[in-house]
Design a protein around this motif. Structure first.
Motif, mmCIF file in Angstrom:
data_model
loop_
_atom_site.group_PDB
_atom_site.id
_atom_site.type_symbol
_atom_site.label_atom_id
_atom_site.label_comp_id
_atom_site.label_asym_id
_atom_site.label_seq_id
_atom_site.Cartn_x
_atom_site.Cartn_y
_atom_site.Cartn_z
ATOM 1 N N THR A 78 0.620 -1.216 -0.315
ATOM 2 C CA THR A 78 0.095 -0.240 0.036
ATOM 3 C C THR A 78 1.350 1.800 0.031
ATOM 4 O O THR A 78 1.868 1.351 1.058
ATOM 5 C CB THR A 78 -0.767 -0.095 1.070
ATOM 6 O OG1 THR A 78 -2.081 -0.915 0.832
ATOM 7 C CG2 THR A 78 -1.994 1.271 1.371
ATOM 8 N N THR A 79 0.696 2.251 -0.721
ATOM 9 C CA THR A 79 1.341 3.486 -1.224
ATOM 10 C C THR A 79 0.411 4.808 -0.823
ATOM 11 O O THR A 79 -0.598 4.482 -1.248
ATOM 12 C CB THR A 79 2.173 3.811 -2.543
ATOM 13 O OG1 THR A 79 1.152 3.410 -3.204
ATOM 14 C CG2 THR A 79 2.830 1.781 -2.574
ATOM 15 N N THR A 82 -2.194 3.800 -4.097
ATOM 16 C CA THR A 82 -3.195 3.262 -4.008
ATOM 17 C C THR A 82 -4.878 4.012 -3.525
ATOM 18 O O THR A 82 -4.523 4.829 -3.061
ATOM 19 C CB THR A 82 -3.084 2.739 -2.445
ATOM 20 O OG1 THR A 82 -1.880 1.896 -2.764
ATOM 21 C CG2 THR A 82 -3.951 1.557 -2.636
ATOM 22 N N GLY A 83 -5.627 3.692 -4.985
ATOM 23 C CA GLY A 83 -6.859 4.850 -4.660
ATOM 24 C C GLY A 83 -6.535 6.091 -5.192
ATOM 25 O O GLY A 83 -7.494 6.897 -4.900
ATOM 26 N N SER A 106 5.157 -2.347 -5.244
ATOM 27 C CA SER A 106 3.285 -1.617 -6.023
ATOM 28 C C SER A 106 2.644 -2.025 -6.777
ATOM 29 O O SER A 106 3.209 -2.030 -7.707
ATOM 30 C CB SER A 106 3.432 -0.206 -5.246
ATOM 31 O OG SER A 106 3.723 0.549 -6.390
ATOM 32 N N GLU A 108 0.590 -0.264 -8.675
ATOM 33 C CA GLU A 108 0.711 1.117 -8.997
ATOM 34 C C GLU A 108 1.955 1.648 -9.900
ATOM 35 O O GLU A 108 2.256 2.003 -11.079
ATOM 36 C CB GLU A 108 0.254 2.154 -8.271
ATOM 37 C CG GLU A 108 -0.906 2.063 -7.386
ATOM 38 C CD GLU A 108 -1.192 0.828 -5.961
ATOM 39 O OE1 GLU A 108 -1.959 0.550 -5.979
ATOM 40 O OE2 GLU A 108 0.079 0.585 -5.837
ATOM 41 N N THR A 314 2.075 -11.642 -2.792
ATOM 42 C CA THR A 314 2.454 -10.460 -2.350
ATOM 43 C C THR A 314 2.366 -10.477 -0.584
ATOM 44 O O THR A 314 1.441 -11.151 -0.318
ATOM 45 C CB THR A 314 1.158 -9.298 -2.734
ATOM 46 O OG1 THR A 314 0.074 -9.891 -2.441
ATOM 47 C CG2 THR A 314 1.575 -9.363 -4.053
#
Length: 357
Positions: A78-79, A82-83, A106, A108, A314
């Motif tokens: 999660t970075t 994210t979103g 990630s 992304e 992951t």
């Protein structure tokens, strides 16, 4: 020792030139709360002086309730992207992203690279960046080692301390990390200088014995007493030893994820200007330990994800372990013997060191 802006700008220009930055291209500098201010201003100055169109995208940190360390590699996945489709779109529209925040492991990052955008990670202290400016020779050496991995079906790692690990190869590519991004869609890390791959899932067997002076990352600790890790069907099933073994077990257990114990990337260091002893000179919070990952002749292996290589595994936990004095063989042919790389450069340096003793 601090470095001047002049020296760091010069270093950035060397790396950007190797990365084939051209006038008019769009460079986005990705920053966060821990970005080094000198690295940032010198990156912008260098790219601007090379007539690129430079943007800065600054994103607030995430994972505050999950982090067990200030190290940027202590919690993966999660970075701040994210979103965040607006930020992702800006990076996709760039020719080159200078990642001064850390997007490693990630989804992304993969999405951005697939558009042809290049990403260069650079988060070590300025003086480390200046000392480890990459070269064309670094690339040639690392790529030659990658070809050896690509042609092999097995890697075996042994040591006098008791390591004997066998990993089947073939399902994942060899990765060359040499410190610059000279092809569309390429990711790399300045500084670096090592080669790696991932073993076939479930196909690593044996024992790893960490000896005095081997390194645990992201803890940034030198091992002081032996730690034995038993590996069955691609997973570490036992961690035995003294206090440091207990600390490692407790740290990994906090993630509550069995995939954290999977054998991840395996390879060896090829950077003669990186130093095993560097950890002894720095506060743990000032760096992420790239000298340890890259110093010539190490065996670098890890536990955790394989999605960087196209796998499906992951996990937020990622442990990197650079080891000294190991031997690495590909299909029975030695490429590292007792920490000495068996290519022309490695053997020449070993001979010169022997002559001075």
């Amino acid at each position: 020792m601090s470095v001047s802006d002049t020296d760091l700008i010069h270093a950035w220009k060397q790396v950007l030139s190797l990365s084939r930055l051209e006038p008019g291209q769009i460079v986005t500098v990705l920053t966060g709360a821990d970005t080094h201010p000198q690295t940032l201003r010198c990156a912008i100055a260098a790219a601007s002086d090379m007539q690129a169109r430079v943007n800065r995208l600054d994103l607030p940190p995430v994972n505050a309730e999950k982090s067990l360390s200030r190290d940027s590699l202590a919690y993966l996945g999660t970075t701040p992207l994210t979103g965040n489709p607006a930020a992702i779109a800006a990076l996709k529209a760039s020719d080159l992203v200078l990642d001064l925040m850390t997007l490693l492991f990630s989804p992304e990052q993969h999405e951005i690279l697939q558009t042809g955008t290049k990403i260069l990670l650079a988060i070590e202290p300025p003086e480390v960046l200046c000392r480890l400016v990459p070269t064309e020779a670094d690339r040639a050496r690392v790529q030659a080692a990658a070809k050896e991995i690509e042609a092999a079906s097995q890697m075996r790692i042994t040591s006098r301390a008791g390591t004997d690990l066998v990993c089947r190869l073939g399902d994942f590519p060899a990765i060359s990390e040499y410190g610059f991004v000279d092809q569309p869609g390429r990711w790399d890390h300045w500084p670096s200088g090592f080669v790696l791959t991932w073993p076939d899932e479930g196909a690593s067997q044996g024992r790893v014995v960490l000896d005095r002076g081997d390194i645990l990352l992201p803890m940034k600790d030198y091992v002081t007493d032996p730690i034995t890790l038993s590996i069955e069907n691609g997973y570490v099933v036992r961690i035995e030893g003294g206090l440091q073994a207990d600390l490692l077990k407790e740290y990994m257990a906090c993630y509550e994820d069995p995939e954290a114990y999977a054998v991840s990337h395996i390879g060896w260091g090829l950077q003669p200007r990186a130093h095993w002893s560097m950890l002894a000179h720095y506060n743990k919070e000032t760096h992420i330990g790239m000298d340890a990952r890259a110093f010539e002749g190490n065996f670098l292996w890890s536990m955790g994800p394989n999605n960087e290589a196209g796998g499906h595994r992951t996990t937020a936990c990622h442990i990197d372990i650079p080891m000294r004095h190991c031997s690495v063989a590909l299909d029975g042919r030695a490429v590292v013997i007792d920490g000495v790389v068996q290519d022309e450069a490695g053997l020449s340096r070993a001979a010169r060191r022997k002559e001075t003793l």
